[in-house]
Design a protein around this motif. Sequence first.
Motif, short mmCIF file in Angstrom:
data_model
loop_
_atom_site.label_atom_id
_atom_site.label_comp_id
_atom_site.label_asym_id
_atom_site.label_seq_id
_atom_site.Cartn_x
_atom_site.Cartn_y
_atom_site.Cartn_z
N GLU A 293 26.36 88.27 -59.85
CA GLU A 293 26.20 87.36 -58.74
C GLU A 293 26.98 85.93 -59.42
O GLU A 293 27.07 85.14 -58.42
N ASP B 141 29.77 74.62 -60.19
CA ASP B 141 29.19 75.15 -59.06
C ASP B 141 28.28 76.42 -58.17
O ASP B 141 27.37 75.91 -57.34
N VAL B 142 27.09 75.86 -59.49
CA VAL B 142 26.00 77.05 -59.06
C VAL B 142 25.41 76.11 -59.22
O VAL B 142 23.69 76.81 -59.34
N PRO C 135 29.16 85.26 -54.35
CA PRO C 135 29.09 84.98 -55.85
C PRO C 135 28.32 83.82 -56.12
O PRO C 135 28.03 82.87 -55.14
N ALA C 136 27.52 83.35 -57.47
CA ALA C 136 26.52 82.57 -57.19
C ALA C 136 26.94 80.84 -56.48
O ALA C 136 26.32 79.96 -56.12
N GLY C 137 28.15 80.56 -56.80
CA GLY C 137 29.34 79.49 -56.39
C GLY C 137 28.11 78.86 -54.53
O GLY C 137 28.06 78.08 -54.50
N ALA D 185 24.77 78.88 -53.73
CA ALA D 185 24.88 77.50 -54.38
C ALA D 185 24.63 76.32 -52.57
O ALA D 185 24.08 76.54 -51.99
N ILE E 170 23.02 77.53 -49.55
CA ILE E 170 21.65 77.45 -49.61
C ILE E 170 21.79 75.12 -49.26
O ILE E 170 20.57 74.91 -49.00
N ARG F 73 19.40 72.90 -46.79
CA ARG F 73 19.00 72.26 -46.95
C ARG F 73 18.97 70.85 -46.47
O ARG F 73 18.62 70.45 -46.17
N ILE G 254 21.78 93.10 -56.77
CA ILE G 254 22.65 92.08 -56.19
C ILE G 254 20.55 91.44 -56.76
O ILE G 254 20.46 91.82 -55.27
N SER G 255 20.86 90.56 -56.55
CA SER G 255 19.14 89.53 -56.07
C SER G 255 19.10 89.19 -54.87
O SER G 255 20.79 88.14 -55.03
N TYR H 179 17.08 84.80 -50.37
CA TYR H 179 15.72 84.70 -50.49
C TYR H 179 15.45 83.71 -51.61
O TYR H 179 14.38 82.65 -51.75
N SER H 180 16.06 84.87 -53.02
CA SER H 180 15.29 84.08 -54.37
C SER H 180 16.10 83.03 -54.98
O SER H 180 14.96 81.56 -55.38
N LEU H 181 16.56 82.16 -54.28
CA LEU H 181 16.98 80.84 -54.08
C LEU H 181 16.51 79.83 -54.15
O LEU H 181 16.12 78.83 -54.56
N ASP H 182 15.41 80.51 -52.21
CA ASP H 182 15.64 79.09 -51.39
C ASP H 182 14.54 79.66 -50.40
O ASP H 182 15.39 80.37 -49.40
N ALA H 183 13.04 79.87 -50.86
CA ALA H 183 12.54 81.29 -49.73
C ALA H 183 12.48 80.63 -48.43
O ALA H 183 11.49 81.37 -47.71
N SER H 184 11.83 78.87 -48.28
CA SER H 184 12.10 78.27 -47.85
C SER H 184 12.92 77.69 -46.03
O SER H 184 13.22 77.98 -44.84
N HIS H 185 14.38 78.91 -47.19
CA HIS H 185 15.38 78.65 -45.88
C HIS H 185 16.06 79.74 -46.22
O HIS H 185 16.94 79.63 -45.11
#
Lengths: 472, 472
Positions: free
Chosen positions: A64, A80-81, B252-254, B257, B260, B264, B286-287, B290-296
Motif C-alpha cells: 500500500e 508524504d504519507v 500508493p499511500a502518499g 494521504a 484525504i 478535509r 489492500i486496505s 475508508y480506513s484512513l478517514d471514515a468521515s470523508h
Amino acid sequence: MWKIQWQDKKELSLARQIFLSLRERILAGQLAAGERMPSTRELAGSLGVSRNTVCEAYDMLLAEGFTVSRQGAPTRIARDVCLDYRSAGVATAPVKPEADRLLWDFATGRPDVTLFPWKLWSKMLGEAACQLSPGQWGYSSPKGYELLCGEIARWLLRSRGMLVEPADVFITAGATQAFYLLAGLLHKTGAPFVLESPSHPAMYTVITDRGYPVQWLEVDEQGAMIDTLTESAVSAVYVTPSHQFPLGGILPAGRRAALIRLARDNDFYIIEDDYDGEFRYAGPAISPLYSLDASHVIYVGTFSKTLFPALRLGFVILPKPLQEKWRHYRKYMDVQNPVLEQAALTAFLRTRAMDKHIRRMRRCYGEKRSCFLQAVQKHFADSVCPWGDASGLHVALQFPGAEFGERFVEESRAAGLGIRPVNRLCPSLHKQHRDKLLLGYGHLNAGKIQEGMSVLRRLMERGDYGYVTRGS
Amino acid sequence: MWKIQWQDKKELSLARQIFLSLRERILAGQLAAGERMPSTRELAGSLGVSRNTVCEAYDMLLAEGFTVSRQGAPTRIARDVCLDYRSAGVATAPVKPEADRLLWDFATGRPDVTLFPWKLWSKMLGEAACQLSPGQWGYSSPKGYELLCGEIARWLLRSRGMLVEPADVFITAGATQAFYLLAGLLHKTGAPFVLESPSHPAMYTVITDRGYPVQWLEVDEQGAMIDTLTESAVSAVYVTPSHQFPLGGILPAGRRAALIRLARDNDFYIIEDDYDGEFRYAGPAISPLYSLDASHVIYVGTFSKTLFPALRLGFVILPKPLQEKWRHYRKYMDVQNPVLEQAALTAFLRTRAMDKHIRRMRRCYGEKRSCFLQAVQKHFADSVCPWGDASGLHVALQFPGAEFGERFVEESRAAGLGIRPVNRLCPSLHKQHRDKLLLGYGHLNAGKIQEGMSVLRRLMERGDYGYVTRGS
Ligand SMILES: Cc1ncc(COP(=O)(O)O)c(C=O)c1O
Ligand SMILES: Cc1ncc(COP(=O)(O)O)c(C=O)c1O
C-alpha cells in the motif's frame, strides 16, 4: 515505539493487527518519512509472534506504499504519507428506537403473506436456480427476464382481457420504481403532472423531489373527476381507475373516454396504476384504461399485493417511443432486477399457480371484508359510510361531521391502533376528505379486525372529533 | 349488430370475449348512447351460449360504466363513452436481433459463475425462505436487512481490517445503484464531480445525465494522479484505489494521504469503489481508503464479482450526515432490495461459505491469470506490456505504437473476438491510453483464453494498428 496495540477482535489476524498498528503510527507521523523499519526477525522476537506473521504485515505496508524497499536495503517509511489521523466512524450510533408496537395495525397495502404458498414458491425458486444458464447469472437486459415478460402478457390476457406484446413489458422493482422512472421520462418543462387527490404518496414525492409542478385532480365516489382537468399542457396524468387509491371508486366509462380524448388531443400519457385490480369481490375484474388506447396509456402493475411486497417485482407496459430512454435510465440506475425471483415468478404464472392463489385470496379477503363491514355495522350502525368496499384490501370509512388530524393519530396510537386519516394523502389544500379514515384489513385476522373496531369505537366515543356515535 | 367476434384466444373466457366485443362497438359509437341492450336471454339464444355467460359479460359492462341499468328498466348504453377507437399496441414489434455471437468474449466484470456453489446457495435460499417471518415479507426498511448489515461489517473486518458499524451499512442493488443515489446526494451546484479517466461508465453516465459537470483525473500505472487535482470546489471525487478500473494500479499511500487531506481541507466526500478487492494474487488485500478517514470516504462494495452480477446486491458505508436523505430517496426509488437474497447472503457470510468461496476463486482466477499472461508472452513476447495484472479479473494490454479505434472493434468482432479498447472508457479529450486493450479473462477457461490470444495475434499481424508483432 514498535509496541503493537493488540485488539480485542478475534476476526483480525495477528498480521493485520500489526499492520494496522504500524499504519496508524505512520499516518500520525510518529514514524517519520525515511525512518528505518526494524528487521522482521527483530520485531517478531520483541512481539513474540512468528517471523512469517511480521513478514505478512510488512508486505501489506509495502503493497500500500506506506513503506519503500530497495533490493538489499532495509525497509523505510515512505514520504508524504503522514496524516492528521483521527479515528472516525468507530463510535457507536444511537440505536433507533423500535417503532412503537401497534396491537391493531390497519395499515394499507399489506397482503396476508401467511396464506402465500411458501412451499411451492421455495420449490420454484430451487428449480429456477437449477435451470438458469451461466449467462443468465451475469448482467443481462435492463428490460427484464424475457420469459417472464411473456408470461405476464398471457396473465394480463386471461385475467383482464388485455392484449399486450411481451416486447412492451418491462420488469421493475415494484410499481414504485416505475413511477420513479416515469417521472423522469415524461416530464415536459413547465407542464405539471396531474395526480389524484388523495393518492399514494410515491408518485407525488418523486415529482416534487425533482422540483416538477403538480396539479391536483379531485376525487369523488366514482374516482378522479376528469371534467375538472382544465390544463392542456400536462406532463402526464396519474390515475388508479380500477380502484381509486385510497377512496375506492371505479372510474366510469364516461370519465375514461373523456380522459383518453384529452390525452389524444393534448398529446400526453396517462399512467394507469392497477395496484390491486385482482381483488374485486362484486364481479369480474375491471378492464383497464390501457385497453382503450394502448398508445396513450402506460400501464403499471405490481406483484406486491398478489404475492408479497418484499419480492420487489412489478412491471410497466411501455409505449415504444419511451423504450430506448427507459433502457438507458434503468441500466444506470440499478442495471436490472435480480434474476432468480423473475425466473420463479415465470413458473408461478406458467403453471397457473398464480390463478389459483388469486382465487383463494379473493375468497379469503372477501371473508375478511365481510367481517370488517359487520364490525363497522355493529359498532357504528349506519352512521358511518364505507367507501370503496367493492374491491381491494382496504376501505375508507366516512364519519360524518368528524375531523381527523394529528390528535387523532396520536390518541389512536396510544390506544394501540394504527389508522391513517385520508387527508394525510391529500397534499392539496382542499381538505374535503378530513372526515374519513383509511383502514387496511387484508393482513389481519377476524379477531384483530373485531377487536380493533371496538377499540376505535371507544376512541370515537371518548374523543371529541365532531362525530356522534350511534352504534349498538 | 350483436354479432360477437370470437377470438382465437383460448385464454379468454366466453363472457370476456362478449364483453370485449360489445365494448369495442360502444367505444366506436356503433352502439349509441341510450340504446337498449338486448335481453340476456335473447343474446344468449342468438349466440348459442348460456344465459349466465351473457349475464357475466353484462355485469362487466355495467361495472365499468359502459351501460346503465335502473331497477326494472332495460339496460341501456351509457352516455359519453364513445371514442374514436383504434386498436393500438397489437402490432408485432420487430424482434431485436440477438447480439452477435462472439467466440472469445473478453468482456470485463464477469466472474466465473460456473464455479459458484449453487447447491449450497439454493439450500440457503430455501432455509431463508423458511426462517423469515411474515413481517419480513412485507415492506421493510430502505436501509436493508439488518442481519445482513451486521454480517457485512464482520466480513469487512476479517477480510480488509475495516472497522464498520452495521448502522452505517446500507444495502443497495449493486454498486450501480449506490453511484446513482450518491450522484444526487453529493451534488453541489457548480462544483464538478471528479472522476478517473479512464473509468467505469456508470458514474460518468449518471452524473452527465443529470447535467452535472465532470472533471477528469488522469491515471498512470499507480492509479489516479491526485496531484493533478487543482479544483477546490468539488462535489465529490470517485476513485478505485484498491485496483484502478480499468488500468489496474494500486493507489500508493502518499496519493491516498494527499487525497484525504484535500477532502478535509475542501470538505468533500471521496467515493471509494472497491469492486474486486478480494481478488488480489500477489499478497494480502489492500486496505481501503475508508480506513484512513471514515468521515470523508463513502465506501461502495458489491457482490457482483464475488457471487454473481444478477444477484444485484451491493452496499455502501454511509457517513451519518447523509443517511436520512439516502433513506428518503431510496424509499421512493424502489423501496428496498428483495428480502430473500439478502437473507441467504447473510447465511453465506455467517457460515463463512463466503471466505471459502473467495479463497477458491482467488486460486482459480490466479491460474487463469497465469494462463492468460503465458499466452500473451507466447504470442507477443515482451513487446506487449500488461497493466494491472496483480489482481482482479481483467488486464489492460499495452501495444506500444498502436492506436485502437472503431475499426479495431469491428475487425475483432468479425473475427469472433470481443475486446474493448481502453479509450472507450476515457470520455475526456486526453487520449493517452489509445494503445491499450482491455481483456477480462475471469469467466473464460484456459482453452478459450489461449485460442482468443492466438486470434488476437493474427489480427494484430494482419491489421495495421501501428504495432509491430514480435511474438514467437
Ligand atoms: C396505489 C399504490 N400504488 C403503488 C404501490 C406500490 O407498490 P410497489 O412498489 O410495492 O409495487 C402501492 C403500495 O402500497 C399502492 O398502494
Ligand atoms: C469498476 C466497477 N465498479 C462498479 C461496477 C458495478 O457493479 P454492480 O452494479 O454490479 O455492483 C462494475 C461492474 O462491472 C465495475 O467494473
